[in-house]
Design an enzyme around this catalytic site. Structure first.
Site, PDB file in Angstrom:
ATOM      1  N   TYR A 164       0.565  -1.312  -0.316  1.00 11.34           N
ATOM      2  CA  TYR A 164      -0.402  -0.154   0.051  1.00 11.34           C
ATOM      3  C   TYR A 164       0.403   1.611  -0.315  1.00 11.34           C
ATOM      4  O   TYR A 164       2.129   0.898   0.478  1.00 11.34           O
ATOM      5  CB  TYR A 164      -0.577   0.026   1.300  1.00 11.34           C
ATOM      6  CG  TYR A 164      -1.317   1.602   1.094  1.00 11.34           C
ATOM      7  CD1 TYR A 164      -3.321   1.502   0.823  1.00 11.34           C
ATOM      8  CD2 TYR A 164      -0.866   2.273   2.110  1.00 11.34           C
ATOM      9  CE1 TYR A 164      -3.417   2.709   0.827  1.00 11.34           C
ATOM     10  CE2 TYR A 164      -1.549   3.408   2.517  1.00 11.34           C
ATOM     11  CZ  TYR A 164      -2.979   4.052   1.823  1.00 11.34           C
ATOM     12  OH  TYR A 164      -3.692   5.241   2.379  1.00 11.34           O
ATOM     13  N   GLU A 193      -3.346   7.729  -4.118  1.00 11.54           N
ATOM     14  CA  GLU A 193      -3.216   6.373  -3.365  1.00 11.54           C
ATOM     15  C   GLU A 193      -3.395   5.348  -4.266  1.00 11.54           C
ATOM     16  O   GLU A 193      -3.798   5.043  -4.992  1.00 11.54           O
ATOM     17  CB  GLU A 193      -4.855   5.577  -2.806  1.00 11.54           C
ATOM     18  CG  GLU A 193      -4.901   4.669  -1.821  1.00 11.54           C
ATOM     19  CD  GLU A 193      -5.756   4.966  -0.224  1.00 11.54           C
ATOM     20  OE1 GLU A 193      -6.326   5.288   0.597  1.00 11.54           O
ATOM     21  OE2 GLU A 193      -7.121   4.465  -1.299  1.00 11.54           O
TER      22      GLU A 193
END
Length: 382
Positions: A101, A189
């Protein structure tokens, strides 16, 4: 402005971030043609601005063009948390060794960009932060210095990124930060950022939010606005110049100012309800503005009841009441509407509603009582 995944990936590519090859498709025929052009196994992905696409069946593997055609047909038109799928992204399937991530956002409290990295990618990052806070490395970056290689190495060490993937992750973080600054984004993101079987690091998903106030400096991004605002209520709100956000519940919310709108969302949740949407009619709302706001809110078929929460300052509550009556005359809305008026001319506003409003409009004395009543009425109407 929140972009679709494919738009984010196309922007990523301009900054040198590795992304899977892919094509946009609006029909099953286009999905089949894209699969033929890409070759091999492809992923058919719904393009909606909401999470949980995979769990909802909005992401499917297709081993050949005919299967891509069939999967596209099943996904197009699907309702995913209130978002109807009208567009697909067909991309080459990736051989994933591990998922990470990565994100860059703006931390307003610190007044600095915040870069985050975790080896626990592919999961809900809020759950990772809550259940495994040690797995999420965070680092504020001085915007005058920018993201430096030692920042990346610090994040990689504390996130415990696998050694063979570290160079690729450092490169991805550097380019993600460049995109964040260059696009004047509020969020970049990548979840997951994948380490592939052939040791590449690739952005498998993309969530990009652009600062609306900076769009005038990015005419190329301004052109994307029409494509990302395809929800009919959001398009209507955009055309009328009001701040509107669509959610997944059944209680519509209108307030005058960001603070009171956010508070209204909280008290509806506290009362056991779920907001369907919310709209900020602005701090100086007159009758015309209220009527415009109601037109947008009531056009959402998911709304079963509406809570109007007004604290009069510059806004006069009698003006709000007049606007409500004007809107109801025009729209002929019959669903339950709960009104809480306080502040400037509140008594006059409440009197106008009591004397002239139809029976589906009720007044509550406090914000919490209004929220409870709106939630009750929404449940009765469902």
């Amino acid at each position: 402005m929140d972009l679709f995944e494919y738009q984010g990936k196309q922007l990523f590519a301009t900054y040198g971030l590795a992304v899977p090859s892919g094509e946009v498709a609006d029909t099953p025929e286009q999905a089949k043609a894209a699969a033929e052009a890409i070759g091999g196994t492809v992923v058919v992905k719904a393009q909606v601005q909401v999470g949980g696409r995979g769990k909802a069946g909005g992401i499917k593997l297709a081993t050949d063009p005919d299967e891509a055609y069939a999967e596209a047909g099943s996904i197009l038109g699907m309702d995913i948390k209130g978002h109807v799928v009208k567009r697909l992204w067909i991309e080459a399937a990736s051989d994933i060794k591990k998922e990470y991530y990565a994100s860059v956002t703006f931390d307003r409290s610190a007044k600095k960009p915040l870069v985050m990295l975790s080896a626990m990618g592919g999961m809900d990052i809020e759950a990772v932060a809550e259940e495994h806070p040690e797995a999420l490395a965070r680092l504020h970056v001085d915007p005058l210095i920018g993201f430096q290689p030692h920042h990346g190495r610090w994040l990689i060490y504390h996130a415990n990124i696998d050694e063979p993937a570290q160079k690729g992750v450092l490169d991805a973080l550097t380019k993600a930060y460049e995109a964040f600054i260059g696009l004047e984004a509020t969020l970049i993101e990548i979840n997951p950022l994948i380490w592939t079987a052939d040791d590449r690091v690739v952005a498998l998903d993309a969530k990009v939010s652009i600062d609306n106030n900076a769009l005038y400096r990015h005419p190329d991004l301004e052109a994307l606005k029409e494509s990302v605002t395809d929800d009919p209520q959001e398009r209507m709100a955009h055309e009328r110049g009001v701040t509107y956000v669509k959610l997944d519940g059944d209680v519509g919310i209108m307030g005058n100012g960001a603070g009171i709108v956010m508070s209204s969302l909280d008290v509806v949740a506290l009362a056991g309800g779920t907001p369907a949407n919310f709209l900020d009619a602005g701090g100086g709302s007159n009758a015309e503005a209220v009527a415009t706001a109601l037109e947008v809110l009531l056009s959402d078929p998911k709304v079963k009841s509406l809570m109007i929460n007004i604290f009069g300052g510059i806004t006069r509550c009698d003006e709000v009441a007049e606007g409500l009556l004007t809107a109801l005359d025009t729209l002929g809305a019959t669903l339950p509407i709960v009104v809480r008026l306080d502040g400037t001319a509140a008594e006059a506003g409440r009197a106008i509603i009591a004397e002239r409003a139809p029976a589906n409009v009720v007044v509550e004395p406090t914000m919490i009582s209004a929220a409870k009543r709106a939630v009750e009425l929404a449940k009765e109407a469902s």
